[in-house]
Enzyme design. Structure first.
Site, PDB file in Angstrom:
ATOM      1  N   LYS A 180       0.833  -1.192   0.000  1.00  0.00           N
ATOM      2  CA  LYS A 180       0.000   0.000   0.000  1.00  0.00           C
ATOM      3  C   LYS A 180       0.876   1.253   0.000  1.00  0.00           C
ATOM      4  O   LYS A 180       1.940   1.285   0.607  1.00  0.00           O
ATOM      5  CB  LYS A 180      -0.907   0.010   1.228  1.00  0.00           C
ATOM      6  CG  LYS A 180      -1.993  -1.059   1.204  1.00  0.00           C
ATOM      7  CD  LYS A 180      -2.877  -0.932   2.434  1.00  0.00           C
ATOM      8  CE  LYS A 180      -4.018  -1.933   2.398  1.00  0.00           C
ATOM      9  NZ  LYS A 180      -4.883  -1.821   3.610  1.00  0.00           N
ATOM     10  N   HIS A 231      -8.429 -12.746   1.351  1.00  0.00           N
ATOM     11  CA  HIS A 231      -7.829 -12.162   2.558  1.00  0.00           C
ATOM     12  C   HIS A 231      -7.840 -13.139   3.729  1.00  0.00           C
ATOM     13  O   HIS A 231      -7.079 -12.947   4.686  1.00  0.00           O
ATOM     14  CB  HIS A 231      -8.569 -10.878   2.931  1.00  0.00           C
ATOM     15  CG  HIS A 231      -7.657  -9.759   3.326  1.00  0.00           C
ATOM     16  ND1 HIS A 231      -6.729  -9.206   2.456  1.00  0.00           N
ATOM     17  CD2 HIS A 231      -7.488  -9.103   4.506  1.00  0.00           C
ATOM     18  CE1 HIS A 231      -6.063  -8.246   3.081  1.00  0.00           C
ATOM     19  NE2 HIS A 231      -6.499  -8.176   4.331  1.00  0.00           N
ATOM     20  N   ARG A 259      -4.460 -14.507   4.508  1.00  0.00           N
ATOM     21  CA  ARG A 259      -3.621 -13.568   5.245  1.00  0.00           C
ATOM     22  C   ARG A 259      -3.948 -13.622   6.740  1.00  0.00           C
ATOM     23  O   ARG A 259      -3.046 -13.636   7.579  1.00  0.00           O
ATOM     24  CB  ARG A 259      -3.850 -12.164   4.680  1.00  0.00           C
ATOM     25  CG  ARG A 259      -3.023 -11.064   5.317  1.00  0.00           C
ATOM     26  CD  ARG A 259      -3.311  -9.751   4.574  1.00  0.00           C
ATOM     27  NE  ARG A 259      -2.683  -8.610   5.188  1.00  0.00           N
ATOM     28  CZ  ARG A 259      -1.431  -8.229   4.958  1.00  0.00           C
ATOM     29  NH1 ARG A 259      -0.675  -8.910   4.131  1.00  0.00           N
ATOM     30  NH2 ARG A 259      -0.935  -7.168   5.559  1.00  0.00           N
ATOM     31  N   HIS A 308       2.212  -4.179   8.314  1.00  0.00           N
ATOM     32  CA  HIS A 308       1.253  -3.221   8.838  1.00  0.00           C
ATOM     33  C   HIS A 308       1.974  -1.918   9.191  1.00  0.00           C
ATOM     34  O   HIS A 308       3.063  -1.932   9.757  1.00  0.00           O
ATOM     35  CB  HIS A 308       0.568  -3.766  10.095  1.00  0.00           C
ATOM     36  CG  HIS A 308      -0.449  -4.812   9.802  1.00  0.00           C
ATOM     37  ND1 HIS A 308      -0.861  -5.753  10.725  1.00  0.00           N
ATOM     38  CD2 HIS A 308      -1.162  -5.079   8.668  1.00  0.00           C
ATOM     39  CE1 HIS A 308      -1.771  -6.542  10.201  1.00  0.00           C
ATOM     40  NE2 HIS A 308      -1.972  -6.153   8.954  1.00  0.00           N
ATOM     41  N   TYR A 335      -5.759  -9.162  15.997  1.00  0.00           N
ATOM     42  CA  TYR A 335      -5.601 -10.610  16.067  1.00  0.00           C
ATOM     43  C   TYR A 335      -5.552 -11.115  17.502  1.00  0.00           C
ATOM     44  O   TYR A 335      -5.549 -12.330  17.727  1.00  0.00           O
ATOM     45  CB  TYR A 335      -4.339 -11.034  15.314  1.00  0.00           C
ATOM     46  CG  TYR A 335      -4.464 -10.805  13.833  1.00  0.00           C
ATOM     47  CD1 TYR A 335      -5.257 -11.625  13.042  1.00  0.00           C
ATOM     48  CD2 TYR A 335      -3.819  -9.737  13.219  1.00  0.00           C
ATOM     49  CE1 TYR A 335      -5.399 -11.403  11.683  1.00  0.00           C
ATOM     50  CE2 TYR A 335      -3.946  -9.507  11.859  1.00  0.00           C
ATOM     51  CZ  TYR A 335      -4.737 -10.337  11.100  1.00  0.00           C
ATOM     52  OH  TYR A 335      -4.878 -10.107   9.757  1.00  0.00           O
TER      53      TYR A 335
END
Length: 236
Positions: A109, A181, A184, A207, A216
């Protein structure tokens, strides 16, 4: 209606009233009277991850004797072993694979680039596709379409999602949803179960913020059970 869908309706209503105001059909300022939709703050949802067993079944469902099967197997392994996003797989080029150093350059990203280690099984799957499956093409993208026009997978399309859905259907795998996703999320959950720290998981998943990784914590049930208070009057 859910708040996001309701917001779209409200925005469309305001646009219509502004258009009607320009035509002189409604009084001025009527669009401003449309109330806004409350957007209540919520904690992020619990990540839905496919189990390691069903993820492996999806990988094993690929036909290694066909060009499409070799491509799909390499794509699924990139999802399962490295936790790549669909857009990151689409952006991969032939120059991003450093065979000598066993590394893979990933464009994430915001144009950020990262170097990830290339696991043996992932490297073997990519090599098998390049040698016996990838069509001859001047396009430098690593993964190409199997049908004409022969070119790289289009970013923003659902090409990776289609590969995942077909693999899940072939394997008859029990998955929380049909998207890519979940692989992931499964990688993060597996690392957490093996004792990896949140900074380590965030580094692998690339991240930007620790808050993205902290979600998580909700899936580590064994650790959360230690924090749960005993129910009043319950069994000791």
């Amino acid at each position: 209606m859910a708040p996001p869908a309701l917001k779209n309706v409200v925005n469309a209503l305001r646009s219509f009233l502004r258009y009607a105001q320009v035509r002189g059909e409604v009084s001025a300022g009527l669009a401003a009277s449309v109330p806004s939709v409350a957007g209540w703050a919520r904690t992020p949802p619990v990540p839905k991850a496919i189990s390691a067993e069903h993820a492996q079944q999806a990988v094993d469902s690929c036909d290694c004797c066909s060009a499409v099967g070799r491509r799909d197997r390499a794509v699924l392994l990139l999802l399962a072993r490295l936790g790549l996003r669909a857009c990151e797989i689409v952006r991969l080029t032939l120059d991003d694979v450093d065979w000598d150093c066993a590394q893979l350059r990933v464009r994430g990203k915001g144009g950020r680039q990262s170097l990830l280690p290339l696991p043996v099984d992932v490297g073997e799957a990519i090599a098998a596709y390049l040698q016996h499956g990838r069509p001859a093409s001047p396009d430098r993208h690593l993964f190409l379409r199997s049908l004409a026009p022969i070119r790289g997978l289009v970013e923003g399309s659902d090409a990776i999602g289609t590969i995942v859905r077909h693999a899940l259907d072939r394997a008859n795998a029990d998955a929380p949803h049909r998207g890519s996703h979940q692989f992931r999320h499964a990688l993060a959950v597996r690392m957490l179960q093996l004792g990896a720290s949140f900074p380590e998981i965030g580094q692998v998943l690339r991240h930007r913020s620790p808050q993205s990784t902290s979600v998580y914590a909700k899936v580590d049930v064994s650790a959360l059970r230690k924090l749960a208070m005993a129910w009043p009057g319950g069994v000791r």
